[in-house]
Design an enzyme around this catalytic site. Structure first.
Site, PDB file in Angstrom:
ATOM      1  N   LYS A  78       0.854  -1.197   0.000  1.00 53.61           N
ATOM      2  CA  LYS A  78       0.000   0.000   0.000  1.00 53.61           C
ATOM      3  C   LYS A  78       0.885   1.241   0.000  1.00 53.61           C
ATOM      4  O   LYS A  78       1.929   1.271   0.664  1.00 53.61           O
ATOM      5  CB  LYS A  78      -0.898  -0.038   1.248  1.00 53.61           C
ATOM      6  CG  LYS A  78      -1.937   1.067   1.335  1.00 53.61           C
ATOM      7  CD  LYS A  78      -2.809   0.862   2.570  1.00 53.61           C
ATOM      8  CE  LYS A  78      -3.887   1.931   2.692  1.00 53.61           C
ATOM      9  NZ  LYS A  78      -4.765   1.680   3.854  1.00 53.61           N
ATOM     10  N   SER A 158      -9.681   1.588   3.204  1.00 55.81           N
ATOM     11  CA  SER A 158      -8.892   2.424   2.314  1.00 55.81           C
ATOM     12  C   SER A 158      -7.862   1.655   1.480  1.00 55.81           C
ATOM     13  O   SER A 158      -7.269   2.213   0.556  1.00 55.81           O
ATOM     14  CB  SER A 158      -8.156   3.486   3.150  1.00 55.81           C
ATOM     15  OG  SER A 158      -7.252   2.865   4.069  1.00 55.81           O
ATOM     16  N   SER A 182      -9.727  -0.935   7.413  1.00 56.15           N
ATOM     17  CA  SER A 182      -9.237  -0.738   6.044  1.00 56.15           C
ATOM     18  C   SER A 182      -8.546  -1.934   5.407  1.00 56.15           C
ATOM     19  O   SER A 182      -8.157  -1.869   4.242  1.00 56.15           O
ATOM     20  CB  SER A 182      -8.294   0.468   5.999  1.00 56.15           C
ATOM     21  OG  SER A 182      -9.013   1.659   6.147  1.00 56.15           O
TER      22      SER A 182
END
EC number: 6.3.5.7
Length: 493
Positions: A78, A158, A182
């Site tokens: 990420k 997210s 997330s």
């Protein structure tokens, strides 16, 4: 033979050890898949040259019998994990061209064990979002489609880019971060295993901060065994992180396939009453309860009286911490700087931050600034901290009677891009079932447990006692075995 990019981490390790294929071939198959599905917008930075170089080194280590635990295994990170010499943006315009000069501890741990990084994945800006629609690089599209509609769906957020990458066979595993859900919510939306360890198990050093008392690195994989392998590599004490827990990294792989005999599973069914939970989710929850009962577990009815206040508490504490953490982005030290002639310092701050931050980030900074103000501190922030302690106490009381707790990972299946975009409250409620465990800092995982009537994956959440990742994996493995007749694979991939 299974296509190389569709192999699990465990099967890839086995194949590499047996010399069935090389790491270079394995990485090449993933690169082709990434190139084929760039329309999903899962990656914001591709590191193919680095990956091929690391794969070549891995092949040499296998040839010399010096292979490490993750030697030659492709993963994605990420884009809030700092990667030395590689652009790291948190998918915000304010950091769009930022290149760190140091490595995050979690990515370094994986590199030290032989992992090969394919690239950095898309995410909601500064990890603020539940649908991956706030990124400065644009929306991520889920590899999944409903069986009655061809509309593009959100992958969750997210960590939506990481979820899309693993679900779409563009990475064997991918790092995410989990502040209020997330990792678990996107895993539920995309048919993956998403694991958030105990707060402090994985170092936060080199992770771009959102809410420091809640942020924790997590992992997306396509099997529970793969989660155990990756967690063993990621976790560990780090003196560079003041919140890191000084605890031995446990052996986790033996949890897979362990007996459920004498296991007590707590089920707070009252949490589903009067909520926005969809009927498909409720049915999946009930089916999973029966599955665990049939596997030998004892089901115990429990209550978490203050969990229903979790979302309200979270959206006081997390924005408060975010407003403090994001104050460092001022246009002076690094990142975007907006200037014009005869501009004062205050004007430069204002222009830089108003240009660099997106709407959702600005919204949360304003909320956080208010709740930390003299008028908001007593009315909101201190009360939220008190309720947070009550939520943690509820879990402590429940865990005096049970070994793990079972909840849905999300109240709905994946929804269409843009469907809930203009209603922040509805979007925030997506984390209804994930936030309580985050507030208490507990280990938890989402594991695929069924399909909706529209053919979309649904995840069930297992919450464990602090530092008890082992039992979370044990329950997750049992559920995985019980639904192995269901194919959690998007069509066309």
């Amino acid at each position: 033979m299974t296509e190389l990019n569709k192999l699990t981490v465990a099967d890839s390790i086995k194949g590499l050890k047996n010399k069935d294929f090389t790491s270079t071939e394995l990485i090449g198959a993933h690169i082709k898949q990434i190139e084929k599905h760039r329309n999903l917008n899962a990656y914001v930075t591709e590191t193919f040259d680095l990956a091929l170089k690391q794969a070549e080194a891995a092949d040499q280590n296998y040839a010399q019998n010096n292979a490490r635990t993750l030697e030659g295994i492709p993963f994605a990170a990420k884009d809030l994990f700092c990667t030395k010499g590689i652009r790291t943006t948190a998918c915000s315009n304010i950091l769009k061209n930022f290149i760190p000069n140091y490595e995050s501890s979690v990515t370094q741990n994986i590199f030290d064990k032989g992992g090969v990084m394919l690239g950095k994945t898309n995410m909601d800006e500064f990890a603020m979002g539940s649908a991956n629609i706030t990124s400065c690089f644009g929306n991520v599209i889920s590899p999944w489609k409903a069986n009655d509609d061809n509309a593009d769906l959100v992958p969750g957020g997210s960590s939506g880019g990481s979820a899309a990458a693993v679900s779409g066979f563009m990475a064997s595993a991918a790092l995410g971060s989990d502040t209020g859900g997330s990792v678990r919510q996107p895993a539920s939306f995309t048919g993956l295993v998403g694991f958030k360890p105990t707060y402090g198990r994985c170092s936060r050093y080199g992770m771009i901060s959102f809410a420091s008392s809640l942020d924790q690195a997590g992992i997306f994989t396509r099997s529970v065994l793969d989660s155990s392998i990756m967690l063993e590599a990621m976790m560990g004490f780090d003196e560079k992180d003041s919140t890191s827990i000084k605890a031995e990294v446990p052996e986790l792989q033996s949890a897979i396939g362990s007996s459920m005999k004498n296991m007590k599973i707590g089920v707070p069914l009252s949490l589903g009453e009067g909520s926005i939970i969809e009927p498909d989710i409720m049915k999946m929850w009930q089916d999973t309860i029966e599955l665990l009962k049939n596997a030998g577990a004892e089901i115990v009815d429990i209550t978490l009286p203050h969990a229903k206040y979790g979302v309200a508490v979270y959206y006081v504490i997390a924005p408060a911490e975010a407003s403090s953490n994001l104050s460092r982005y001022d246009g002076i030290r690094y990142g975007l700087r907006v200037e014009r002639e005869n501009m004062t310092l205050d004007e430069m701050y204002e222009m830089t931050r108003s240009t660099g931050f997106g709407e959702e980030v600005k919204r949360r900074i304003m909320i956080g600034t208010y709740v930390l103000s003299s008028s908001g501190m007593d009315a909101y922030y201190l009360k939220a901290q008190k309720v947070r302690r009550l939520v943690a106490n509820d879990f402590n009381n429940a865990f005096a009677k049970v070994d793990a707790i079972l909840l849905p990972a999300a109240p709905t299946a994946a929804f269409k891009i843009g469907e809930k975009q203009n209603d922040p409250t509805i979007m925030y409620l997506n984390d209804l079932f994930t936030i309580p465990a985050s507030l208490a800092g507990l280990p938890c995982a989402s594991v695929p447990a069924g399909l909706s009537a529209r053919g979309l994956p649904l995840g069930i959440q297992i919450i464990g006692k602090q530092l008890d990742e082992y039992n979370v994996l044990k329950v997750a493995s049992t559920i995985e075995s019980g639904v192995k007749h269901i194919k959690f694979e998007p069509k066309g991939f």
